[in-house]
Enzyme design. Structure first.
Site, PDB file in Angstrom:
ATOM      1  N   GLY A   1       0.784  -0.965  -0.062  1.00  0.00           N
ATOM      2  CA  GLY A   1       0.076   0.053  -0.042  1.00  0.00           C
ATOM      3  C   GLY A   1       0.757   1.284   0.120  1.00  0.00           C
TER       4      GLY A   1
ATOM      5  N   GLU B   1      19.957  -4.600 -23.164  1.00  0.00           N
ATOM      6  CA  GLU B   1      20.560  -5.891 -23.683  1.00  0.00           C
ATOM      7  C   GLU B   1      19.314  -6.536 -24.434  1.00  0.00           C
ATOM      8  OE1 GLU B   1      23.205  -8.290 -21.661  1.00  0.00           O
ATOM      9  OE2 GLU B   1      23.848  -6.629 -20.429  1.00  0.00           O
TER      10      GLU B   1
HETATM   11  N1  CAA Z   1      25.019 -15.161 -32.244  1.00  0.00           N
HETATM   12  C1  CAA Z   1      25.778 -15.041 -33.589  1.00  0.00           C
HETATM   13  N2  CAA Z   1      25.474 -14.375 -34.790  1.00  0.00           N
HETATM   14  C2  CAA Z   1      24.203 -13.964 -34.875  1.00  0.00           C
HETATM   15  C3  CAA Z   1      23.394 -13.729 -33.784  1.00  0.00           C
HETATM   16  C4  CAA Z   1      24.035 -14.474 -32.616  1.00  0.00           C
HETATM   17  N3  CAA Z   1      22.808 -14.415 -31.552  1.00  0.00           N
HETATM   18  N4  CAA Z   1      22.386 -13.137 -34.113  1.00  0.00           N
HETATM   19  C5  CAA Z   1      22.492 -12.895 -35.552  1.00  0.00           C
HETATM   20  N5  CAA Z   1      23.647 -13.345 -36.103  1.00  0.00           N
HETATM   21  C6  CAA Z   1      24.155 -13.163 -37.290  1.00  0.00           C
HETATM   22  C7  CAA Z   1      23.301 -13.705 -38.163  1.00  0.00           C
HETATM   23  O1  CAA Z   1      23.443 -15.046 -38.504  1.00  0.00           O
HETATM   24  C8  CAA Z   1      23.529 -13.070 -39.644  1.00  0.00           C
HETATM   25  O2  CAA Z   1      24.683 -13.571 -39.968  1.00  0.00           O
HETATM   26  P1  CAA Z   1      25.062 -13.763 -41.729  1.00  0.00           P
HETATM   27  O3  CAA Z   1      25.289 -12.299 -42.260  1.00  0.00           O
HETATM   28  O4  CAA Z   1      26.202 -14.717 -41.802  1.00  0.00           O
HETATM   29  O5  CAA Z   1      23.845 -14.254 -42.309  1.00  0.00           O
HETATM   30  C9  CAA Z   1      23.927 -11.893 -38.968  1.00  0.00           C
HETATM   31  O6  CAA Z   1      24.320 -11.758 -37.683  1.00  0.00           O
HETATM   32  C10 CAA Z   1      22.791 -10.426 -38.974  1.00  0.00           C
HETATM   33  O7  CAA Z   1      21.757 -11.220 -38.403  1.00  0.00           O
HETATM   34  P2  CAA Z   1      20.159 -10.588 -38.462  1.00  0.00           P
HETATM   35  O8  CAA Z   1      20.134 -10.650 -40.177  1.00  0.00           O
HETATM   36  O9  CAA Z   1      19.345 -11.276 -37.747  1.00  0.00           O
HETATM   37  O10 CAA Z   1      20.246  -9.118 -38.225  1.00  0.00           O
HETATM   38  P3  CAA Z   1      19.211  -8.029 -37.600  1.00  0.00           P
HETATM   39  O11 CAA Z   1      19.612  -6.822 -38.305  1.00  0.00           O
HETATM   40  O12 CAA Z   1      17.998  -8.637 -38.391  1.00  0.00           O
HETATM   41  O13 CAA Z   1      19.282  -7.858 -36.347  1.00  0.00           O
HETATM   42  C11 CAA Z   1      18.658  -8.333 -34.093  1.00  0.00           C
HETATM   43  C12 CAA Z   1      19.103  -9.210 -35.285  1.00  0.00           C
HETATM   44  C13 CAA Z   1      17.997  -9.739 -33.123  1.00  0.00           C
HETATM   45  C14 CAA Z   1      17.445  -7.617 -34.100  1.00  0.00           C
HETATM   46  C15 CAA Z   1      19.566  -7.756 -33.451  1.00  0.00           C
HETATM   47  O14 CAA Z   1      19.844  -6.441 -34.100  1.00  0.00           O
HETATM   48  C16 CAA Z   1      19.498  -7.409 -31.956  1.00  0.00           C
HETATM   49  O15 CAA Z   1      19.720  -8.193 -31.170  1.00  0.00           O
HETATM   50  N6  CAA Z   1      19.130  -6.240 -31.661  1.00  0.00           N
HETATM   51  C17 CAA Z   1      19.442  -5.584 -30.398  1.00  0.00           C
HETATM   52  C18 CAA Z   1      20.599  -5.074 -30.053  1.00  0.00           C
HETATM   53  C19 CAA Z   1      20.614  -5.097 -28.399  1.00  0.00           C
HETATM   54  O16 CAA Z   1      20.446  -5.732 -27.725  1.00  0.00           O
HETATM   55  N7  CAA Z   1      21.115  -3.737 -27.901  1.00  0.00           N
HETATM   56  C20 CAA Z   1      21.394  -3.502 -26.614  1.00  0.00           C
HETATM   57  C21 CAA Z   1      23.027  -3.282 -26.534  1.00  0.00           C
HETATM   58  S1  CAA Z   1      23.683  -3.040 -25.126  1.00  0.00           S
HETATM   59  C22 CAA Z   1      23.096  -2.298 -23.946  1.00  0.00           C
HETATM   60  O17 CAA Z   1      21.819  -2.471 -23.665  1.00  0.00           O
HETATM   61  C23 CAA Z   1      23.644  -1.246 -23.335  1.00  0.00           C
HETATM   62  C24 CAA Z   1      24.489  -1.447 -22.240  1.00  0.00           C
HETATM   63  O18 CAA Z   1      25.725  -0.976 -21.956  1.00  0.00           O
HETATM   64  C25 CAA Z   1      24.119  -2.917 -21.221  1.00  0.00           C
END
Ligand code: CAA
Length: 382
Positions: free
Chosen positions: A339, A363
């Protein structure tokens, strides 16, 4: 899945719990109120081995497994999520990144100081125009002889204001999009590096966050982490590991909110009964308990897969998505159960509520976690 904890896992949990309750819990409200970085307790955590739990002992770490990391991080975050944030950046975003992708010389140079708590690391991916769309970065490194020259601006860098070293992601060829990205180790004492103001945040206020500026910052090629073009995949691989940590942090916040609520329900009286005797309160406690247990199991499961060398992107995203939503749910219930007192700064409940909120954003937002889970699921069944 076998969650009988080993002696080592029980010991690290006990060590973290004792330190957190004795040294962190009593100062958490003060550091939150002042928005001040808790240098002293962070240094002590390093001395206890809590800043490099999974880093092998030869590089100054504790040489333990991911479940040990999760158990310890939950305990620290239960006392204070800000300490949990700082711990998770040093352990996973920085330490795991260098351990997984660094050369032996880079590991020697950077892991020990951070794992021992003498120095702080940071991870810098986000830019003002690229948060979720992480591949769309503009900060650029141009090769020049045996070095690169970096120009640009990074934002929302956790531990940026205090970092000695920054694992930085940049583009070396914007036309290639994510395939044109690279990673570098930045020494924050070098010319061309500057920090922006500390961000005034809703929660995790003792964890410092800022922008970083690069103005003709010259980095030797020997400080590149991985190869040119590998930056995006390195960043994503590290985030997979980091998300397990954020899930553990969220479970810690939820557990703190839950335990305070149980205690209050057993003490507070209304209408001649303890409020814990009312079904309205009981159902909130039941939902909190059930969801926290489920979040913890998802987090442990992702940790075990990582330790066992299995693919765990989907598991890490599921754990982070669910646990972060449970943390905000549990903190909200805790305010309702308390509350007016839950809304007051006299108790830590309102801090849990503010701190929990970031776990659904950093993240990778909950929306990004759902994207990862869906893509991985569709791959599995294609
Ligand atoms: N592990 C390894 N490789 C990966 C992967 C992973 N988890 N995810 C994607 N890839 C690879 C793919 O296989 C692809 O490889 P190829 O070029 O050989 O095919 C390449 O990366 C590109 O992948 P996508 O086409 O899937 O990429 P996308 O542009 O569509 O993005 C996404 C995917 C999941 C949206 C990604 O951009 C993402 O996770 N975005 C969020 C970012 C994030 O979490 N930001 C926070 C940063 S840190 C923070 O918060 C501040 C701090 O200080 C704590």
């Amino acid at each position: 899945m076998d969650f009988d904890l080993t002696e080592e896992q029980q010991q690290i949990r006990e060590l973290a719990r004792e330190f957190a309750q004795k040294e962190i819990a009593p100062v958490a409200a003060e550091f939150d109120a002042k928005g001040e970085f808790p240098y002293e307790t962070i240094k002590k955590m390093g001395e206890l081995g809590l800043m490099g739990i999974e880093i092998p002992t030869e590089y100054g770490g504790a040489g333990l497994d991911t479940l040990c990391y999760v158990l310890a991080l939950e305990e620290i975050s239960k006392a204070d999520a800000s300490h949990g944030t700082i711990m998770s950046v040093n352990n996973s975003l920085f330490g795991y990144g260098i351990y997984k992708f660094g050369t032996p010389a880079q590991k020697q140079k950077y892991l020990e100081p951070v794992a021992s708590g003498k120095k702080n690391g940071a991870y810098s991916l986000t830019e003002p125009q690229s948060g979720s769309d992480a591949g769309n970065m503009k900060t650029r490194a141009v090769p020049q002889g045996d070095a690169y020259v970096i120009n640009g601006r990074k934002s929302w860098v956790t531990s940026g204001p205090v970092a000695d070293f920054v694992l930085l992601f940049v583009t070396v060829n914007p036309e290639l999009k994510h395939k044109g990205t690279s990673a570098f180790m930045i020494d924050t004492t070098q010319p061309g590096f500057a920090r922006g103001k500390v961000e005034p945040k809703l929660g995790i206020r003792a964890s410092a966050t800022c922008e970083l500026f690069f103005d003709n910052y010259r980095v030797p090629a020997s400080e590149r982490i991985g190869q040119d073009g590998d930056g995006f995949k390195i960043a994503m691989t590290i985030l997979d590991a980091g998300r397990i940590g954020i899930a553990a942090q969220a479970v810690g916040i939820a557990q703190a909110a839950f335990e305070a609520s149980v205690k209050y329900a057993q003490e507070r009286e209304a209408f001649g009964s303890k409020i814990g005797e009312f079904q309205a309160i009981q159902w909130m406690l039941a939902d909190m308990a059930t969801r926290i247990e489920a979040a913890r199991l998802l987090t442990y499961s992702a940790a075990l897969k990582k330790t066992n060398g299995e693919k765990y992107s989907r598991d890490a995203s599921m754990a982070k998505l669910y646990a972060s939503e449970v943390a905000t749910f549990a903190a909200d219930c805790a305010i309702q159960i308390h509350g007016g007192m839950g809304y007051s700064k006299e108790l830590p409940i309102e801090r849990y509520y503010r701190d929990a909120r970031i776990t659904r954003i950093y993240e990778g937002t909950s929306e990004i976690q759902r994207t990862v889970i869906a893509r991985e699921t569709l791959k599995t069944f294609s």
